[in-house]
Every structure is written in structure tokens, then in C-alpha cells.
Design a protein around this motif. Structure first.
Motif, mmCIF file in Angstrom:
data_model
loop_
_atom_site.group_PDB
_atom_site.id
_atom_site.type_symbol
_atom_site.label_atom_id
_atom_site.label_comp_id
_atom_site.label_asym_id
_atom_site.label_seq_id
_atom_site.Cartn_x
_atom_site.Cartn_y
_atom_site.Cartn_z
ATOM 1 N N GLU A 21 89.696 23.332 -16.499
ATOM 2 C CA GLU A 21 90.761 22.235 -16.294
ATOM 3 C C GLU A 21 90.513 21.109 -15.514
ATOM 4 O O GLU A 21 91.306 20.367 -15.114
ATOM 5 N N ALA A 22 88.999 20.864 -15.037
ATOM 6 C CA ALA A 22 88.546 19.732 -14.164
ATOM 7 C C ALA A 22 88.800 18.379 -14.992
ATOM 8 O O ALA A 22 89.014 17.350 -14.260
ATOM 9 N N ASP A 23 88.819 18.356 -16.130
ATOM 10 C CA ASP A 23 88.968 17.001 -16.888
ATOM 11 C C ASP A 23 90.691 16.819 -16.830
ATOM 12 O O ASP A 23 91.174 15.631 -17.579
ATOM 13 N N GLY A 24 91.493 17.508 -16.403
ATOM 14 C CA GLY A 24 92.995 17.388 -16.516
ATOM 15 C C GLY A 24 93.605 18.179 -17.497
ATOM 16 O O GLY A 24 94.915 18.135 -17.494
ATOM 17 N N ARG B 45 78.424 23.772 -16.144
ATOM 18 C CA ARG B 45 79.039 22.529 -15.953
ATOM 19 C C ARG B 45 79.246 22.332 -14.214
ATOM 20 O O ARG B 45 79.164 21.304 -13.751
ATOM 21 N N LYS B 46 80.031 23.355 -13.747
ATOM 22 C CA LYS B 46 80.527 23.632 -12.439
ATOM 23 C C LYS B 46 79.219 23.420 -11.527
ATOM 24 O O LYS B 46 79.037 22.848 -10.355
ATOM 25 N N THR B 47 78.167 24.208 -11.986
ATOM 26 C CA THR B 47 76.974 24.429 -11.022
ATOM 27 C C THR B 47 75.924 23.535 -11.217
ATOM 28 O O THR B 47 75.174 23.016 -10.618
ATOM 29 N N LYS C 198 79.261 16.142 -19.310
ATOM 30 C CA LYS C 198 80.091 15.364 -18.197
ATOM 31 C C LYS C 198 81.218 15.831 -17.900
ATOM 32 O O LYS C 198 81.779 16.413 -18.907
ATOM 33 N N LYS C 199 81.820 15.596 -16.637
ATOM 34 C CA LYS C 199 83.093 16.045 -16.300
ATOM 35 C C LYS C 199 84.320 15.650 -17.171
ATOM 36 O O LYS C 199 85.008 16.432 -17.074
ATOM 37 N N GLU C 200 84.016 14.460 -17.753
ATOM 38 C CA GLU C 200 85.243 14.136 -18.648
ATOM 39 C C GLU C 200 85.506 14.706 -20.010
ATOM 40 O O GLU C 200 86.555 14.366 -20.478
ATOM 41 N N GLY D 101 78.528 12.374 -25.129
ATOM 42 C CA GLY D 101 79.926 12.925 -25.003
ATOM 43 C C GLY D 101 80.135 13.995 -25.572
ATOM 44 O O GLY D 101 79.440 14.918 -25.884
ATOM 45 N N GLN D 102 81.619 14.266 -25.912
ATOM 46 C CA GLN D 102 82.270 15.277 -26.406
ATOM 47 C C GLN D 102 81.552 15.558 -27.755
ATOM 48 O O GLN D 102 81.113 16.571 -27.999
#
Length: 466
Positions: free
Chosen positions: A430-433, A70-72, A253-255, A13-14
Motif C-alpha cells: 500500500e506504499a503507493d497509496g 521493493r521494500k528492501t 519504483k515506489k509509485e 514503469g508499471q
């Protein structure tokens, strides 16, 4: 699922990610390079300059590396090619930075381990002798053994993987390191030294030199050099432009909120660097005055042991604690360098972690010992384009950090700023909102400012400008 992540775990996690990434950033650069640059470059002036660069360049480069990873979902050697066809060469170039750094990082870790053992065994007085450091690094057996031990300890953690190895070790090491550096920093401020002529120097006076900018005698050329030193230190300290943070980003992770993570990593890394300066500079000033501040790279291995030895039994205890803490810092950074190499090799050869780690670690253990013997059996002295001279370790450091990092950062800025556009990075941040703060600043730095500064740094490294 991405091939690498299908066979290898991610950060839990974070918190786990931030501790691991901060542990990667916190290393020899914080405890060794930062204090001696601060001492050389006027204390408060260097500190202020570094902080300005951190919230501009550091923010832009760290955000870019983590977002790319993270994106790739790829390590650096393939990530740039995934961003833009035809740019795989930049990934290959980036891969060579940790590959070169790994040849000597465990050597420095071995030096630190030797000093920790010396103080833990109560032999701090020996470490305070003028010829102790030179005697150690020119001893082929002793220097080679310590370097190999440190390299094997690094390999063990990477062998265990991301969550059970890297994250688990960081969760223990980082809190211990932070508490130790704070306690020693507070103690150093209580120092008061009386010279035979009646002069009194205190740790608090050294702290003032460290924190308060002094512009007396400052010229434009001197300040440009301070800016370049601060920029060089920022690369080294934040682990940017070497593929490490791209690799770590690929495990996120994306979140996870990357915007918060960038700020947290930078805060922890900078706090340790500033506290390291608070430990070392006031202590050196109290015992040696302004002359001691000019020790340069020898500050940690020559000047500081003299300070610890002057404090008697308390100094032996503090010295042992300091060098144990330095082992932790060096180990976490060395782990991140080896992890970047292993992760890339796993992708290239489609092999599992344990096999790759064994092969890569065996190779680097041999190379590490050779570099360690660069001060004895394999001694060379080579003139470098920037005007300095160096042995094997210095040559590897010069190639990787002085030459390659600015070139990689320049090419990365061109790729992001002008080809795929900054929105490519901003979208992932900004993928996690969450909302990426300072988007306007990011666009300006990555498109216009970073390329210019990187060219200047590269020209300086190649001796074109002084």
C-alpha cells in the motif's frame, strides 16, 4: 541510494515491470508442464483446483516476494537478512534455487530450439517419428550445441541490463507470444478427425474434456495428488519461492501499484497456461483420443509433433509457429533465472553487471552442456526419494523445485506470518497509496494455511507420504 540500483537501472514503469515479470512467469511451465498435468489430472478438475490455489496461495506468495524486493531494494540473498536479523540463511537457501535451475533450463530451451529449427526447415515429418526426441537428446554434439546456443542468447539479454535488455525484450516477446497462442488455440478447435472405424473426434470435444470437471472415480487420495500437482505447477509457473520475483521487485519504483501488478502478472501468466492447454489437449484428443492424453511429459516433444505432421503443410506452419513461441517463453524465463543469479552476485562481490554476467554465463554454459550430455556421455539413472528415477536434468529439477521450493515457502511464511508479521508486507503493498485487497485472506494464508501445505509438499518430495 541503494548500491545495486545506483549502478543498475530500474524498470521504466508499471507496464514495463508487468511485462517483464509476466514474461518471467510465462515459460516452459506454462507450455509444457501445465498441459500434461491437466491431461493427467482430469482436465477440468485440475484447472479448477489450480485457479483456486492461484487466487489464494499464488496471490499471497507473489505479493510477498514483490513486496520484499521493493521494500528492501535488495535481491534475495540479502533481502531476508534485512527483514529480520539472523535470517540471511533463508536468502542463501533461496539463491540456490535459481542457481540449480540454471544448470538445466537452457537444456530444455535447446530442445525447443531444435524442434523450431526442424519445423522451420520443413522437416516436421522427421520430428513426428517415435525415436526422434530420444535420438536428439542422446546425440552429444547436437544436444550440447543447441543447449549452449540457448544459454548464450540468455546471457546476451541479461548482459544488456534491466531496461535495455530484460524490459526491452519482454515488450516485444510477450505480445507476439500472446497473439500466437490465441491464433493456434482457435485453429485447434476447428479440428475434426475421422477414424477408419467411423469414430469422429473433434477439437471441441477435447476442449470440453479440458474445461469440464469429471468427478467419476475420484477418491480423496487422487484429489490430494491433484492439489499437490497444481501447487507444484503454481510454484514453477509464477516463479515464486526462488528469489526471482524478489529481484524483480527490487527494480520496481515506489509509485508503481503493486496490487494491480500482482493481478496483472497472474492474469497474463494463467491466460497463457490455459491457452496452452487449449492448444495441446484438444489437438491430442482429436488425433489420439484419451490414450494420447496419457503421454505425460512427452506430450510436447513426442505427441504434439505427430499432430502437427498429420495436418500436412498447415501443420508444419503451425508447428513452426508453436515452437517459435515456445522459444520466446523459455527464453524470458531463462533470462529471469540468470538475472536473479547475476543480481545477487553483483551485491555479494560489489561488481558491475557486465563483468558478473560474463563470468556467470561462462560457468553456466559449461554446466549446461554437461547436463545436456546427461543423456549420452554422462548418462546416469538415479532413484529419487519420491519413487521416480532420473538423469542429471531430472535430479537438478527434483532438488530445486520438489524439495527446496516448499521448504523456502514454509520458512518465508513463518518469517512473514509470525516474526515480522503480515503488516510488514501489507504496508509495502500500500506504499503507493492504494489499498491491498483481500488483506484478511492474505493474513490467513500466510500464517496458517501455507505452512501446513508446504510441509505436506516437502514430505511428498522426500517420499514420506505418497
Amino acid at each position: 541510494m541503494n548500491e545495486k540500483n545506483s549502478k543498475d537501472s530500474s524498470f521504466s514503469g508499471q507496464l514495463g515491470f508487468v511485462l517483464a515479470a509476466a514474461a518471467s512467469a510465462v515459460g516452459v511451465g506454462n507450455l509444457w508442464r501445465f498441459p500434461y498435468f491437466a491431461a493427467k489430472d482430469g482436465g477440468g478438475i485440475f484447472l479448477l483446483t489450480y485457479l483456486i490455489l492461484l487466487v489464494t496461495f499464488g496471490y499471497a506468495l507473489l505479493s510477498s516476494d514483490l513486496a520484499i524486493g521493493r521494500k528492501t531494494q535488495l535481491s534475495s540473498i540479502k533481502a531476508y537478512g534485512a527483514m529480520k536479523p539472523g535470517w540471511k540463511f533463508l536468502g542463501i537457501l533461496t539463491f540456490f534455487v535459481p542457481a540449480i535451475i540454471m544448470t538445466y533450463y537452457a537444456v530444455i530451451g535447446g530442445w525447443i530450439t531444435k524442434y523450431a529449427v526442424t519445423f522451420l526447415t520443413g522437416a516436421g515429418a522427421a520430428a513426428a517419428q517415435d525415436n526422434y526426441f530420444v535420438g536428439f537428446i542422446t546425440n552429444p554434439v547436437e544436444s550440447g550445441i543447441y543447449a549452449a546456443i540457448f544459454m548464450l542468447a540468455t546471457a546476451f539479454v541479461v548482459y544488456r541490463g534491466v531496461e535495455r535488455g530484460i524490459e526491452a525484450s519482454s515488450r516485444i516477446i510477450m505480445p507476439v507470444l500472446l497473439v500466437t497462442v490465441i491464433l493456434i488455440s482457435l485453429y485447434v478447435l476447428t479440428l475434426e478427425v475421422h477414424d477408419a472405424d467411423g469414430t469422429v473426434r473433434t477439437g471441441l470435444q477435447g476442449l470440453a474434456i479440458y474445461f469440464l470437471p469429471n468427478f467419476e472415480g475420484m477418491t480423496l487420495s487422487k484429489y490430494i495428488q491433484i492439489v499437490l500437482d497444481a501447487m507444484s505447477q503454481m510454484f514453477y509457473s509464477l516463479s515464486v519461492a526462488m528469489g526471482i520475483m524478489i529481484t524483480y521487485g527490487s527494480y520496481v519504483k515506489k509509485e508503481v501499484n503493486l496490487n494491480q501488478s500482482v493481478s496483472q502478472i497472474a492474469i497474463v501468466d494463467t491466460a497463457v497456461a490455459v491457452l496452452a492447454g487449449m492448444m495441446i489437449i484438444p489437438a491430442i484428443f482429436a488425433f489420439s483420443g484419451m490414450e494420447g492424453m496419457a503421454a505425460g511429459p512427452k506430450l510436447m516433444f513426442v505427441s504434439l509433433p505427430k499432430v502437427f505432421n498429420s495436418l500436412g503443410i498447415v501443420g508444419i506452419i503451425i508447428g513452426a509457429a508453436f515452437f517459435l513461441m515456445a522459444i520466446f517463453a523459455a527464453l524470458t524465463s531463462c533470462i529471469s533465472v540468470l538475472e536473479a543469479i547475476v543480481a545477487n552476485c553483483m551485491e555479494i562481490f560489489h561488481a558491475e553487471r557486465k563483468k558478473v554476467t560474463l563470468v556467470v554465463s561462462t560457468f553456466y554454459t559449461v554446466v549446461t552442456v554437461i547436463i545436456a550430455l546427461g543423456y549420452s556421455l554422462f548418462y546416469v539413472e538415479v532413484g529419487l526419494p519420491n519413487g521416480s528415477t532420473g538423469q542429471l536434468l531430472d535430479i537438478m529439477d527434483y532438488i530445486s523445485t520438489a524439495c527446496m521450493m516448499p521448504i523456502i515457502a514454509f520458512l518465508s511464511a513463518i518469517l512473514i506470518g509470525w516474526l515480522v508479521k503480515p503488516e510488514w508486507i501489507i504496508g509495502e503493498m500500500e506504499a503507493d497509496g492504494s489499498t491491498m485487497p483481500r488483506k484478511g485472506l492474505y493474513r490467513v494464508v500466510i500464517r496458517y494455511v501455507a505452512p501446513v501445505i508446504m510441509v505436506i509438499l516437502a514430505l511428498q518430495a522426500f517420499g514420506v507420504i505418497n
